[in-house]
Design an enzyme around this catalytic site. Structure first.
Site, PDB file in Angstrom:
ATOM      1  CG  LEU A  75      -5.097  -1.977   4.258  1.00 22.19           C
ATOM      2  CD1 LEU A  75      -6.193  -2.759   3.532  1.00 22.19           C
ATOM      3  CD2 LEU A  75      -3.731  -2.434   3.786  1.00 22.19           C
ATOM      4  CG  ASP A  76      -0.822   3.762   2.776  1.00 25.47           C
ATOM      5  OD1 ASP A  76      -1.031   4.130   3.944  1.00 25.47           O
ATOM      6  OD2 ASP A  76       0.309   3.551   2.311  1.00 25.47           O
ATOM      7  N   PRO A  77      -4.945   4.707   1.289  1.00 24.73           N
ATOM      8  CG  PRO A  77      -5.746   6.916   1.346  1.00 24.73           C
ATOM      9  CD  PRO A  77      -4.653   6.023   1.893  1.00 24.73           C
ATOM     10  NE  ARG A  81       4.387   4.418   1.703  1.00 24.38           N
ATOM     11  CZ  ARG A  81       3.371   5.148   1.274  1.00 24.38           C
ATOM     12  NH1 ARG A  81       3.549   6.007   0.298  1.00 24.38           N
ATOM     13  NH2 ARG A  81       2.172   5.033   1.810  1.00 24.38           N
TER      14      ARG A  81
END
Length: 308
Positions: free
Chosen positions: A45-47, A180
């Protein structure tokens, strides 16, 4: 000061990853709490993102790929009218445009184009590798790498709420889907641009969101000792419940424990992967594969401490 010993601990825990930490940073913090010898996460998971991050400890790491391949569910808020360099709120704003006024039906017609099987171009700000380096490293240097379109499946996309310039969506999707990119593509379809304002993974592989715990909760439990922590470990075979379960008699269990091929006594198609258990104790042995008249070991757990 004496260093704590790493432990042999097996199972899966569900972390509600906080914003700001990379998946690996979150993994290492939980791993240290458990002092687990081996640990791995199951899909980064992205930050910027929060939510469900299954962490595999010990022998469970052998089955992490199946969680990586599983369908996922996200709640995301898309900010309309602004394109950014990264496709999310952390990037620099590239363009600002007026958001068109749309009826509910007009918006649903646009969203319908993102349901079912769709094609995506992976974003430059992603962990996808090119020549051994993640794309985001190239992106930070201003280098654009050509990416191939890939097909993903959006099994459900529901509009939860909307404002004049935001859309909140509940999305169920296949592995490899870039939320995204969905946000950016919806912005292009609306003609105003968009970027991801927030992203929360609700679930993956059918695990219930109620089973997730925050880092703070894990840290509080760790103060009670390893027994308290271990009580929150889920069995490693919960990662592979989609495979057919097969119970083996004692003789076949022994042979499988030693990595030997055993007779096939089940009516399943050739090449089928199965979950194997000792019939008497219901101890999980690992995965086997049907090979005609035989079952061969496919991915076994360590059964050195297993006595019949």
């Amino acid at each position: 000061m004496v260093k704590a010993k790493w432990r042999s601990v097996d199972g899966i825990v569900l972390l509600n990853k906080p914003i700001g930490l990379s998946s690996n940073q979150a993994l290492q913090r939980v791993r240290r709490l458990y002092q687990a010898e081996k640990a791995g996460h199951t899909g980064a998971l992205d930050p910027l993102a929060t939510g469900m991050l299954p962490l595999c400890l010990g022998e469970a790491t052998k089955f992490s790929q199946y969680l990586l391949d599983a369908d996922k569910r996200y709640l995301t808020c898309i900010q309309l009218g602004k394109r950014t360099t990264t496709g999310d709120r952390e990037g620099e704003v590239l363009t600002e445009e007026l958001v068109p006024t749309l009826s509910d039906k007009s918006l649903e017609d646009i969203l319908d184009g993102f349901r079912g099987e769709i094609e995506q171009i992976p974003p430059m700000y992603s962990a996808l590798k090119h020549e051994g380096r993640p794309l985001y490293e190239y992106a930070r240097q201003g280098i654009v790498i050509e990416r191939k379109r890939r097909q993903v499946t959006i099994s459900d996309l529901t509009l939860v709420s909307r404002t004049e310039d935001t859309l909140t969506l509940d999305i169920r999707c296949s592995k490899g889907t870039y939320i995204r990119t969905i946000g950016e593509d919806i912005g292009e379809a609306l003609g105003c641009g968009a970027h991801l304002h927030s992203l929360h993974r609700i679930s993956t592989a059918g695990y219930l969101p109620e089973k997730m715990m925050s880092l703070e909760e894990f840290e509080a439990i760790a103060e009670q000792g390893y027994d308290a922590l271990d009580a929150y470990l889920m069995p490693m075979d919960t990662a592979i419940e989609h495979f057919e379960k097969v119970d083996l008699p004692e003789a076949d269990t022994v042979n499988m424990m030693f990595g030997r091929t055993i007779p096939n006594t089940v009516s399943l198609e050739n090449e089928t992967i199965i979950r194997m258990y000792d019939r008497g104790s219901q101890r999980f042995l690992g995965l086997g594969q049907i090979k005609g008249a035989f079952i061969r070991p496919y991915r076994l757990v360590n059964t050195s401490e297993f006595s019949l």
